[in-house]
Design an enzyme around this catalytic site. Structure first.
Site, short mmCIF file in Angstrom:
data_model
loop_
_atom_site.label_atom_id
_atom_site.label_comp_id
_atom_site.label_asym_id
_atom_site.label_seq_id
_atom_site.Cartn_x
_atom_site.Cartn_y
_atom_site.Cartn_z
N PRO A 270 0.83 -1.21 0.00
CA PRO A 270 0.00 0.00 0.00
C PRO A 270 0.86 1.25 0.00
O PRO A 270 1.93 1.30 0.61
CB PRO A 270 -0.78 -0.12 1.31
CG PRO A 270 0.13 -0.89 2.21
CD PRO A 270 0.86 -1.86 1.32
N CYS A 338 0.15 29.89 -14.13
CA CYS A 338 -0.32 30.42 -15.40
C CYS A 338 -0.76 29.27 -16.31
O CYS A 338 -0.20 29.01 -17.36
CB CYS A 338 0.78 31.25 -16.07
SG CYS A 338 0.17 32.18 -17.48
N GLU A 339 -1.72 28.53 -15.82
CA GLU A 339 -2.45 27.46 -16.52
C GLU A 339 -3.80 27.39 -15.83
O GLU A 339 -4.00 27.97 -14.76
CB GLU A 339 -1.75 26.10 -16.37
CG GLU A 339 -0.36 26.01 -16.93
CD GLU A 339 -0.32 25.87 -18.45
OE1 GLU A 339 -1.40 25.68 -19.05
OE2 GLU A 339 0.78 25.95 -19.00
#
Length: 409
Positions: A270, A338-339
């Site tokens: 895990p 800046c996306e």
């Protein structure tokens, strides 16, 4: 992590505002007690068999987290030489580390074997090379692809027929031919179905396939069923019933061992299950923009710190820790990159004001480890809270860190 009577969110009694004041924002915070609790739950679920937990440390490689895992008896699964070295720095012996590569250069496998780690062989070419290089002098496991599709998102399904991972069970004859040709010492079979699997049925299906395949390998010591247990992302979210799964897998494994003729070790790997719920990404609201179409909450973080919502569409529950009893309003919670980096769309939160501290929950897995310096932004600091004490376990980056490897400055 808990809510007080006043709905004040704390991490082992420490308020997010206190942590941000001391360590800055944005900030990754891990709750050590949650990690201990999750490991104990898995150990309890499989207490009826000889079970070993291997933490898939690609989910969180902070050395303090790795040391905590070692302290509670959890070993490591790594996927790169860098992770292997981090494990050794955290105090693990190499033989406590399993190296599970995916199409890596063979010299990486050679380095891992020579360091003393146990390798999961994931392709026929690698198996051929392993035999040519080591014969029967070094043990290995083989990663079998059982051709079962399961998981919470297509990108995190790893056992279906089109997956790049492992050697298809349909190629068993070729596997056996190579093993016999070089007398390779196969001590275990491994598979990993995927991530965010809620129901027991996919685990049982792949277990049966692996148990049947194992009958062709007379010298096994280990059967490794991987990980992928579902965690809770939102209040009331359905998760893997570990007690039910433990009972069903245990019964099947005991039956298999009886048929095989001796008791084997059962391994699990895990990652998210152990660390996801322990993690918080604390951010500070920079701008609240009321737009005719939508209210936007801008924060001092972005996809450079937590890419999972943009990459997988993953849900992270968000708390306004500064105004928990405020009137609820719908917001898009967005980052400063800046996306288009939207953490949450149309999320109802208590009124958010500039300067409010928001907590993104379930951020302990694949948060920092998938972070970047996009837009020349610094990665956050990391803090581990354990036994009621908050400790800085990774400092915040600086411009000097970003420039360190550049030449000609």
């Amino acid at each position: 992590m808990q809510l007080s009577d006043q709905n004040q969110y704390t991490i082992q009694g420490i308020a997010p505002a206190q942590l941000v004041e001391q360590f800055g924002s944005p900030l990754y915070v891990y709750d050590g007690q949650t990690i201990r609790r999750k490991a104990a739950a898995l150990q309890k679920a499989f207490s009826g068999v000889n079970m070993k937990i291997k933490f898939a440390c690609k989910s969180n490689t902070n050395l303090a987290v790795l040391r905590l895992m070692r302290e509670i008896g959890v070993e490591l699964d790594v996927v790169s030489p860098g992770e292997l070295e981090m494990g050794k720095l955290a105090g693990y012996q190499a033989n406590q580390i399993t190296f599970t590569p995916s199409g890596v250069p063979f010299y990486e496998v050679k380095e891992a074997v020579e360091a003393g780690a146990i390798v999961n062989v994931d392709s026929l070419p690698l198996l051929e090379w392993f035999g040519q290089t080591f014969g029967n002098t070094k043990p290995c496991l083989i990663r079998i692809k059982p051709n079962v599709a399961a998981g919470g998102h297509a990108k995190i399904m790893t056992a279906h027929a089109d997956s790049k991972f492992g050697i298809s069970v349909l190629l068993l004859d070729q596997i056996l031919e190579i093993v016999k040709k070089y007398d390779i010492k196969i001590i275990g079979l491994h598979q990993h179905t995927g991530s965010d699997i809620k129901d027991a049925e996919p685990f049982l299906k792949v277990a049966d396939i692996l148990f049947e395949t194992a009958k062709h390998f007379p010298d096994l010591e280990i059967v490794d069923l991987g990980g992928g247990f579902k965690v809770s992302y939102m209040p009331g979210d359905a998760i893997t019933d570990m007690e039910l799964l433990g009972n069903k897998i245990t019964a099947r494994f005991k039956k298999f061992c009886s048929e095989y003729g001796r008791e084997l070790q059962l391994w699990f790997e895990p990652g998210k299950f152990l660390v996801s719920e322990s993690g918080n990404l604390l951010v500070t609201t920079t701008v609240v923009k009321e737009d005719p179409a939508r209210n936007f909450v801008h924060v001092d973080s972005g996809l450079n710190h937590l890419i999972r919502p943009m990459m997988y569409g993953s849900y992270h529950h968000i708390l306004n820790t500064s105004n928990p009893t405020g009137e609820e309003k719908p917001y898009n919670v967005v980052g400063y990159i800046c996306e288009t980096d939207t953490f949450a769309s149309d999320r109802h939160l208590p009124e958010v004001r500039q300067g409010d501290i928001l907590a993104f929950l379930n951020a302990g897995a694949y948060g920092f480890t998938m972070s970047s310096n996009y837009n020349a932004r610094f990665r956050p600091a990391e803090v581990l809270v354990d036994n009621g004490e908050a400790r800085l376990v990774r400092r915040r980056e600086t411009l000097e860190d970003l420039l360190l490897t550049q030449q000609g400055l």
